[in-house]
Design a protein around this motif. Structure first.
Motif, PDB file in Angstrom:
ATOM      1  N   ASP A   2       0.823  -1.210   0.000  1.00 46.13           N
ATOM      2  CA  ASP A   2       0.000   0.000   0.000  1.00 46.13           C
ATOM      3  C   ASP A   2       0.856   1.258   0.000  1.00 46.13           C
ATOM      4  N   LYS A   6       0.831   4.709  -2.454  1.00 45.71           N
ATOM      5  CA  LYS A   6       0.894   6.086  -1.942  1.00 45.71           C
ATOM      6  C   LYS A   6       2.063   6.827  -2.573  1.00 45.71           C
ATOM      7  N   GLY A   9       1.147   7.747  -6.030  1.00 42.84           N
ATOM      8  CA  GLY A   9       0.264   8.903  -5.941  1.00 42.84           C
ATOM      9  C   GLY A   9       1.043  10.185  -5.726  1.00 42.84           C
ATOM     10  N   VAL A  36      -5.337  10.642  -7.599  1.00 39.23           N
ATOM     11  CA  VAL A  36      -6.471  10.282  -6.739  1.00 39.23           C
ATOM     12  C   VAL A  36      -6.652   8.766  -6.721  1.00 39.23           C
ATOM     13  N   PHE A  37      -6.569   8.132  -7.889  1.00 40.11           N
ATOM     14  CA  PHE A  37      -6.712   6.679  -7.982  1.00 40.11           C
ATOM     15  C   PHE A  37      -5.678   5.962  -7.127  1.00 40.11           C
ATOM     16  N   LEU A  39      -3.815   7.153  -4.626  1.00 41.12           N
ATOM     17  CA  LEU A  39      -3.949   7.429  -3.194  1.00 41.12           C
ATOM     18  C   LEU A  39      -5.119   6.674  -2.579  1.00 41.12           C
ATOM     19  N   LEU A  40      -6.234   6.602  -3.306  1.00 42.84           N
ATOM     20  CA  LEU A  40      -7.367   5.822  -2.792  1.00 42.84           C
ATOM     21  C   LEU A  40      -6.997   4.355  -2.626  1.00 42.84           C
ATOM     22  N   LEU A  41      -6.318   3.799  -3.610  1.00 38.28           N
ATOM     23  CA  LEU A  41      -5.894   2.408  -3.495  1.00 38.28           C
ATOM     24  C   LEU A  41      -4.892   2.217  -2.363  1.00 38.28           C
ATOM     25  N   PHE A  43      -4.802   3.633   0.477  1.00 40.88           N
ATOM     26  CA  PHE A  43      -5.435   3.640   1.797  1.00 40.88           C
ATOM     27  C   PHE A  43      -6.467   2.530   1.989  1.00 40.88           C
ATOM     28  N   LEU A  44      -6.644   1.648   1.000  1.00 45.65           N
ATOM     29  CA  LEU A  44      -7.627   0.573   1.129  1.00 45.65           C
ATOM     30  C   LEU A  44      -7.115  -0.641   1.900  1.00 45.65           C
TER      31      LEU A  44
END
Length: 80
Positions: A2, A6, A9, A36-37, A39-41, A43-44
């Motif tokens: 992860d 980041k 991103g 955005v894509f 960073l969202l991934l 934090f999942l």
């Protein structure tokens, strides 16, 4: 894994800012969406296998889009 998303991103965000400063709005938009894509991934907290699947699908979508653009839209030597 992860943290790598980041980091991607972060770098796509840096590129988005540089494209914005260079007044290249299309590239800015593409890199901002990628930021955005990623960073969202990031934090999942998915499994490593799922992260690899997501990255592979991202690469496939990019290559299909790039191939379509370079074959049917881009005019070589057209300038602006």
């Amino acid at each position: 894994m992860d943290n790598m998303f980041k980091l991607m991103g972060w770098w796509t965000g840096i590129f988005a800012v540089m494209f914005f400063v260079g007044d290249m709005m299309t590239a800015t938009l593409l890199f901002a969406v990628s930021t955005v894509f990623f960073l969202l991934l990031g934090f999942l907290n998915l499994t490593e296998r799922m992260y690899m699947y997501m990255f592979a699908s991202y690469l496939v979508v990019f290559m299909v889009g790039f191939s379509y653009y370079s074959t049917f839209i881009h005019v070589p030597g057209g300038g602006h």
